[in-house]
Design a protein around this motif. Structure first.
Motif, PDB file in Angstrom:
ATOM      1  N   GLN A  31       0.867  -1.184   0.000  1.00 46.55           N
ATOM      2  CA  GLN A  31       0.000   0.000   0.000  1.00 46.55           C
ATOM      3  C   GLN A  31       0.900   1.229   0.000  1.00 46.55           C
ATOM      4  O   GLN A  31       1.562   1.525   0.994  1.00 46.55           O
ATOM      5  CB  GLN A  31      -0.900   0.000   1.239  1.00 46.55           C
ATOM      6  CG  GLN A  31      -1.817   1.208   1.356  1.00 46.55           C
ATOM      7  CD  GLN A  31      -3.011   1.127   0.418  1.00 46.55           C
ATOM      8  OE1 GLN A  31      -3.639   0.084   0.284  1.00 46.55           O
ATOM      9  NE2 GLN A  31      -3.325   2.229  -0.234  1.00 46.55           N
ATOM     10  N   ALA A  33       1.411   5.156  -0.008  1.00 46.60           N
ATOM     11  CA  ALA A  33       0.650   6.358   0.373  1.00 46.60           C
ATOM     12  C   ALA A  33       1.611   7.509   0.638  1.00 46.60           C
ATOM     13  O   ALA A  33       1.676   8.040   1.737  1.00 46.60           O
ATOM     14  CB  ALA A  33      -0.209   6.082   1.597  1.00 46.60           C
ATOM     15  N   LYS A  35       3.604  11.221   0.391  1.00 47.79           N
ATOM     16  CA  LYS A  35       3.338  12.656   0.309  1.00 47.79           C
ATOM     17  C   LYS A  35       4.522  13.304  -0.390  1.00 47.79           C
ATOM     18  O   LYS A  35       5.672  12.950  -0.135  1.00 47.79           O
ATOM     19  CB  LYS A  35       3.137  13.249   1.705  1.00 47.79           C
ATOM     20  CG  LYS A  35       1.876  12.760   2.401  1.00 47.79           C
ATOM     21  CD  LYS A  35       1.674  13.460   3.739  1.00 47.79           C
ATOM     22  CE  LYS A  35       0.385  12.992   4.406  1.00 47.79           C
ATOM     23  NZ  LYS A  35       0.163  13.673   5.713  1.00 47.79           N
ATOM     24  N   ARG A  57      -7.516   6.852  -9.214  1.00 49.56           N
ATOM     25  CA  ARG A  57      -7.425   7.119  -7.772  1.00 49.56           C
ATOM     26  C   ARG A  57      -7.361   5.842  -6.942  1.00 49.56           C
ATOM     27  O   ARG A  57      -6.893   5.864  -5.801  1.00 49.56           O
ATOM     28  CB  ARG A  57      -8.614   7.965  -7.324  1.00 49.56           C
ATOM     29  CG  ARG A  57      -8.563   9.403  -7.828  1.00 49.56           C
ATOM     30  CD  ARG A  57      -9.722  10.244  -7.337  1.00 49.56           C
ATOM     31  NE  ARG A  57     -10.947   9.992  -8.095  1.00 49.56           N
ATOM     32  CZ  ARG A  57     -12.011   9.369  -7.628  1.00 49.56           C
ATOM     33  NH1 ARG A  57     -12.015   8.912  -6.382  1.00 49.56           N
ATOM     34  NH2 ARG A  57     -13.085   9.197  -8.383  1.00 49.56           N
ATOM     35  N   ASN A  58      -7.830   4.739  -7.512  1.00 46.69           N
ATOM     36  CA  ASN A  58      -7.841   3.465  -6.779  1.00 46.69           C
ATOM     37  C   ASN A  58      -7.030   2.390  -7.503  1.00 46.69           C
ATOM     38  O   ASN A  58      -7.314   1.199  -7.369  1.00 46.69           O
ATOM     39  CB  ASN A  58      -9.285   2.982  -6.601  1.00 46.69           C
ATOM     40  CG  ASN A  58     -10.128   3.955  -5.807  1.00 46.69           C
ATOM     41  OD1 ASN A  58      -9.861   4.217  -4.638  1.00 46.69           O
ATOM     42  ND2 ASN A  58     -11.149   4.514  -6.430  1.00 46.69           N
ATOM     43  N   ASN A  74      -1.024  -1.334  -4.470  1.00 44.86           N
ATOM     44  CA  ASN A  74      -1.985  -0.232  -4.548  1.00 44.86           C
ATOM     45  C   ASN A  74      -1.220   1.091  -4.567  1.00 44.86           C
ATOM     46  O   ASN A  74      -0.640   1.498  -3.564  1.00 44.86           O
ATOM     47  CB  ASN A  74      -2.939  -0.283  -3.347  1.00 44.86           C
ATOM     48  CG  ASN A  74      -4.073   0.720  -3.466  1.00 44.86           C
ATOM     49  OD1 ASN A  74      -3.908   1.795  -4.041  1.00 44.86           O
ATOM     50  ND2 ASN A  74      -5.229   0.379  -2.926  1.00 44.86           N
ATOM     51  N   GLY A  76      -2.845   3.913  -5.937  1.00 46.17           N
ATOM     52  CA  GLY A  76      -3.866   4.914  -6.227  1.00 46.17           C
ATOM     53  C   GLY A  76      -3.764   6.175  -5.391  1.00 46.17           C
ATOM     54  O   GLY A  76      -3.731   7.291  -5.920  1.00 46.17           O
ATOM     55  N   ARG A  77      -3.703   6.026  -4.075  1.00 44.20           N
ATOM     56  CA  ARG A  77      -3.672   7.201  -3.199  1.00 44.20           C
ATOM     57  C   ARG A  77      -2.405   8.016  -3.415  1.00 44.20           C
ATOM     58  O   ARG A  77      -2.439   9.244  -3.464  1.00 44.20           O
ATOM     59  CB  ARG A  77      -3.764   6.768  -1.737  1.00 44.20           C
ATOM     60  CG  ARG A  77      -3.781   7.949  -0.759  1.00 44.20           C
ATOM     61  CD  ARG A  77      -3.735   7.477   0.681  1.00 44.20           C
ATOM     62  NE  ARG A  77      -4.867   6.620   1.002  1.00 44.20           N
ATOM     63  CZ  ARG A  77      -5.029   6.024   2.178  1.00 44.20           C
ATOM     64  NH1 ARG A  77      -4.128   6.186   3.134  1.00 44.20           N
ATOM     65  NH2 ARG A  77      -6.084   5.265   2.406  1.00 44.20           N
ATOM     66  N   LYS A  80      -2.497   9.900  -6.764  1.00 45.90           N
ATOM     67  CA  LYS A  80      -3.466  10.994  -6.639  1.00 45.90           C
ATOM     68  C   LYS A  80      -2.808  12.181  -5.934  1.00 45.90           C
ATOM     69  O   LYS A  80      -2.897  13.329  -6.393  1.00 45.90           O
ATOM     70  CB  LYS A  80      -4.693  10.535  -5.857  1.00 45.90           C
ATOM     71  CG  LYS A  80      -5.688  11.651  -5.526  1.00 45.90           C
ATOM     72  CD  LYS A  80      -6.838  11.109  -4.690  1.00 45.90           C
ATOM     73  CE  LYS A  80      -7.830  12.213  -4.331  1.00 45.90           C
ATOM     74  NZ  LYS A  80      -7.251  13.217  -3.419  1.00 45.90           N
ATOM     75  N   ASN A  81      -2.139  11.913  -4.803  1.00 44.23           N
ATOM     76  CA  ASN A  81      -1.449  12.978  -4.071  1.00 44.23           C
ATOM     77  C   ASN A  81      -0.389  13.649  -4.941  1.00 44.23           C
ATOM     78  O   ASN A  81      -0.249  14.878  -4.953  1.00 44.23           O
ATOM     79  CB  ASN A  81      -0.789  12.411  -2.810  1.00 44.23           C
ATOM     80  CG  ASN A  81      -1.796  11.949  -1.780  1.00 44.23           C
ATOM     81  OD1 ASN A  81      -2.966  12.321  -1.831  1.00 44.23           O
ATOM     82  ND2 ASN A  81      -1.358  11.124  -0.840  1.00 44.23           N
TER      83      ASN A  81
END
Length: 222
Positions: A31, A33, A35, A57-58, A74, A76-77, A80-81
């Protein structure tokens, strides 16, 4: 007729448990995620709509080939960021669009729609080098408010990371993906104005803005 259920022997239970653990060990979930910092530079004088589809996005990449372990990745997140951060820093005004091409705000001059074309990765045992490598390719599309395509170009990103000081394969691959995403952001930021169709579009907008400014000054002078 009655059937008797024979209890499993300790040896059979041990075998089942071993196989379950083996199957679990061959399955990996990642996953991502991340920044990402906003690039610093001059913004282009445009009002831009950003449309990130639900698939984008996913986004999940699933690897289930016979010669590899199972991977579920994954991104997606994270992407997107990344795209929201980079695109917002590139233009004087940006609007996140929940749908496209319907209901485009009147002030939007250009709509940007990224799509994931492919994600690939290699593992240390495949390259005999103690690193994970990741390639991500994005199809970039730009449209005018009427839905006519202005430009289409491709961004290819690359990331790698050594596994020596990381606790797991998942952690190593996550780091490599984050490096690839940063590379994608840098390529988007520095390469946008180099796309010929976008150069022409921007030149037309600047000429139009200059002409409008000239008309305003002329009317005030009168």
């Amino acid at each position: 007729m009655k059937y008797r259920i024979k209890a499993a022997s300790p040896h059979q239970l041990t075998t089942v448990l071993f196989l379950s653990l083996l199957l679990g060990a061959c399955s990996h979930t990642v996953q991502v995620a991340g920044k990402y910092p906003s690039p610093v530079g001059d913004q282009l004088p445009l009002s831009v709509g950003i449309y990130l589809s639900e698939d984008f996005r996913n986004y999940i990449y699933e690897e289930d080939s016979e010669d590899r372990e199972e991977w579920k990745i994954n991104t997606g997140r994270a992407q997107k960021n990344l795209f929201e951060t980079v695109l917002s820093s590139m233009f004087t005004n940006t609007v996140s669009l929940s749908q496209y091409p319907e209901d485009i705000p009147k002030n939007v001059e250009l709509v940007i729609v990224p799509e994931v074309r492919e994600l690939q990765f290699t593992m240390p045992r495949e390259t005999r080098v103690n690193i994970f490598e990741v390639w991500i390719k994005y199809d970039m599309n730009a449209y005018d408010p009427r839905g006519q395509q202005v430009a289409s170009w491709v961004i290819t990103a690359y990331g790698k990371t050594p596994t020596a000081f990381l606790k797991s394969q998942e952690q190593a691959l996550t780091q490599a993906i984050n490096i690839a995403l940063r590379d994608a952001g840098a390529t988007l930021y520095t390469g946008f104005e180099k796309v010929p169709e976008l150069q022409a579009f921007l030149s037309g907008k600047l000429r139009s803005a200059s002409l409008q400014e000239f008309k305003v000054k002329s009317s005030k002078a009168e």
